[in-house]
Design a protein around this motif. Structure first.
Motif, mmCIF file in Angstrom:
data_model
loop_
_atom_site.group_PDB
_atom_site.id
_atom_site.type_symbol
_atom_site.label_atom_id
_atom_site.label_comp_id
_atom_site.label_asym_id
_atom_site.label_seq_id
_atom_site.Cartn_x
_atom_site.Cartn_y
_atom_site.Cartn_z
ATOM 1 N N HIS A 3 60.963 39.580 78.164
ATOM 2 C CA HIS A 3 60.640 40.101 76.667
ATOM 3 C C HIS A 3 60.612 41.585 76.523
ATOM 4 O O HIS A 3 60.800 42.264 75.638
ATOM 5 C CB HIS A 3 59.311 39.363 76.247
ATOM 6 N N ARG A 254 70.120 37.351 64.023
ATOM 7 C CA ARG A 254 68.881 36.479 63.667
ATOM 8 C C ARG A 254 69.317 35.342 64.256
ATOM 9 O O ARG A 254 68.475 34.407 64.923
ATOM 10 C CB ARG A 254 68.565 36.383 62.293
ATOM 11 N N ALA A 289 66.361 47.135 60.488
ATOM 12 C CA ALA A 289 65.047 46.846 60.572
ATOM 13 C C ALA A 289 64.687 45.855 59.248
ATOM 14 O O ALA A 289 64.092 44.982 59.478
ATOM 15 C CB ALA A 289 64.193 47.864 60.546
ATOM 16 N N GLU A 296 61.024 37.409 65.240
ATOM 17 C CA GLU A 296 60.066 37.399 66.761
ATOM 18 C C GLU A 296 61.381 37.584 67.842
ATOM 19 O O GLU A 296 62.471 36.896 67.676
ATOM 20 C CB GLU A 296 59.259 36.450 67.040
ATOM 21 N N LEU A 298 63.312 39.914 68.967
ATOM 22 C CA LEU A 298 64.514 40.738 68.699
ATOM 23 C C LEU A 298 64.414 42.178 68.630
ATOM 24 O O LEU A 298 63.561 42.629 67.839
ATOM 25 C CB LEU A 298 65.257 39.999 67.585
ATOM 26 N N ARG A 299 64.826 42.944 69.482
ATOM 27 C CA ARG A 299 64.774 44.412 69.492
ATOM 28 C C ARG A 299 66.464 45.022 69.389
ATOM 29 O O ARG A 299 67.214 44.484 70.370
ATOM 30 C CB ARG A 299 64.192 44.990 70.526
ATOM 31 N N ASP A 320 62.569 46.670 65.571
ATOM 32 C CA ASP A 320 62.414 45.290 65.792
ATOM 33 C C ASP A 320 61.809 44.606 64.604
ATOM 34 O O ASP A 320 61.941 45.192 63.514
ATOM 35 C CB ASP A 320 61.430 45.036 66.768
ATOM 36 N N GLY A 321 61.538 43.543 64.484
ATOM 37 C CA GLY A 321 61.053 42.738 63.532
ATOM 38 C C GLY A 321 59.684 43.206 62.685
ATOM 39 O O GLY A 321 59.085 42.793 61.738
ATOM 40 N N ARG A 322 58.966 44.204 63.497
ATOM 41 C CA ARG A 322 57.701 44.712 63.052
ATOM 42 C C ARG A 322 57.829 46.017 62.214
ATOM 43 O O ARG A 322 57.074 46.552 61.776
ATOM 44 C CB ARG A 322 56.520 44.731 63.899
ATOM 45 N N THR A 323 59.442 46.671 62.663
ATOM 46 C CA THR A 323 59.395 48.015 62.331
ATOM 47 C C THR A 323 59.244 48.271 60.548
ATOM 48 O O THR A 323 58.730 49.242 59.968
ATOM 49 C CB THR A 323 60.808 48.575 62.631
ATOM 50 N N ALA A 363 71.431 44.800 71.357
ATOM 51 C CA ALA A 363 70.514 43.952 70.843
ATOM 52 C C ALA A 363 69.863 43.248 71.915
ATOM 53 O O ALA A 363 70.967 42.381 72.638
ATOM 54 C CB ALA A 363 70.655 43.243 69.414
ATOM 55 N N LYS A 365 67.842 39.472 72.405
ATOM 56 C CA LYS A 365 67.133 38.489 71.942
ATOM 57 C C LYS A 365 66.613 37.683 72.979
ATOM 58 O O LYS A 365 67.212 37.121 74.080
ATOM 59 C CB LYS A 365 68.166 37.691 71.065
#
Length: 366
Positions: A3, A254, A289, A296, A298-299, A320-323, A363, A365
């Motif tokens: 991860h 995604r 972003a 979750e 994925l960067r 990532d998904g939190r940016t 990317a 995943k």
């Protein structure tokens, strides 16, 4: 599958594979490039390219034209001119005239080695008769703001120049020219790289050998070779507007299979009036972003292989998904991605890399 895969290290592996020093050294040592009488290096990677050539031929006169703050490591005997990018300035005109003087001064038996990388279009210029520097700057700024593809921009630049599109080498009266180029354009066309500053004119009479010695494909393949996880995608498709690319890529990533997805190319951005700080890679990173918000595992890294993005000190961004948060919409609308990403620790800052083969998107995943 890890991860915490270091996608920045994978990006660096791609950049290292196409370094100007590495690519030139490999070519002149393995290939049949004869000893030159003069060396000209022009572009963002000019210093690194010249360093390799002068390491083999230390006594050959060398002119380097590069971007401001990109001259570190230049050979001690080289004449170095630093100029502006992406909009030319007075130093660009000085550099263009210096290129003309060297080429025009070559004797009949001369072998000229041209080392060309992206950025040369802005870094060296001799405006066409009747074209002022101020007018050239205004046209360049308008083209940049329009989001025009690089091929279209460079075609336009040749009509405004006395050294682009093969015109520089029309002054050459010597015996041989060898051009070694790092490609920062789709299709790796020498006539487009640096607006054709290292290309021969249509009616040349000298021996001419041109080689593309590094490209986006080589960088992407190096990323793939260094990946510890399966590579699911490796393609050069980043040529649309950021506003179109982000939804397409976001949807694809995604739903993508776990593994590494590698893309290359050079997206474009339509700028608003009075744009803020940023560049195409930061804009794409911020737009992505938004597309992957809440996803979750994925960067995404998107960064220029030359280590710069727009008129900033950053190469791009990692998101990532939190940016994302809703304040990013205003940053996108005003082309002001740099401070927004900086506040969130999302910038990629590497400094000059010694190469320039467009952009990489990596990317992971999990």
């Amino acid at each position: 599958m890890p991860h915490d895969l270091d996608i920045l290290a994978l990006w660096q592996a791609g950049v290292d594979a196409v370094g100007g020093d590495v690519a030139v050294w490999r070519t002149i040592c393995v290939g049949d490039v004869p000893t030159p009488d003069r060396i000209i290096a022009v572009g963002k990677a000019a210093t690194a390219m010249a360093a390799a050539a002068t390491r083999k031929w230390p006594d050959v006169p060398c002119l380097i034209v590069t971007k401001y703050h990109h001259a570190a490591g230049a050979p001690a005997h080289a004449h170095v001119i630093e100029a502006a990018h992406p909009v030319p300035d007075a130093a660009s005109v000085k550099a263009g005239q210096a290129l003309m003087d060297v080429v025009d001064g070559c004797q009949s038996s001369c072998h000229l080695l041209m080392l060309v990388s992206g950025g040369a279009s802005s870094l060296a210029e001799v405006p066409a008769p009747g074209m002022s520097l101020d007018a050239l700057k205004a046209e360049t700024q308008a083209l940049l703001a329009s989001g025009a593809p690089i091929r279209e921009m460079n075609t336009h630049r040749t009509t405004r120049s006395q050294i682009k599109g093969g015109k520089l080498l029309s002054w050459f009266k010597g015996a041989r020219v060898t051009t070694l180029a790092l490609s920062d354009v789709e299709g790796d066309n020498l006539g487009t790289i640096g607006s054709g500053v290292g290309n021969a004119p249509d009616d040349f009479t000298f021996s001419f050998d041109a080689r593309i010695i590094a490209s986006n494909a080589i960088a992407r393949d190096a990323v793939a070779a260094a990946s510890p996880v399966p590579v699911r995608t490796n393609s050069e498709t980043l040529y649309a507007d950021v506003a179109e690319l982000a939804p397409q890529l976001g949807h694809m990533l995604r739903d993508a299979a776990p593994g590494l997805h590698i893309f290359g190319g050079e997206p474009v951005v339509h700028l608003p009036k009075n744009p803020g700080q940023g560049g195409r890679n930061m804009a794409l990173g911020l737009a992505l972003a938004r597309e992957i918000a809440g996803t979750e595992g994925l960067r995404i890294l998107v960064a220029g292989t030359d280590g710069t993005d727009g008129s900033t000190d950053a190469a791009g961004a990692i998101v990532d998904g939190r940016t994302w948060d809703k304040s990013g919409a205003d940053a996108l609308a005003h082309a002001d991605s740099y401070p927004w990403l900086k506040d969130r620790g999302a910038l990629v800052v590497t400094g000059p890399t010694g190469t320039n083969v467009m952009d990489l998107l990596i990317a992971h995943k999990s």
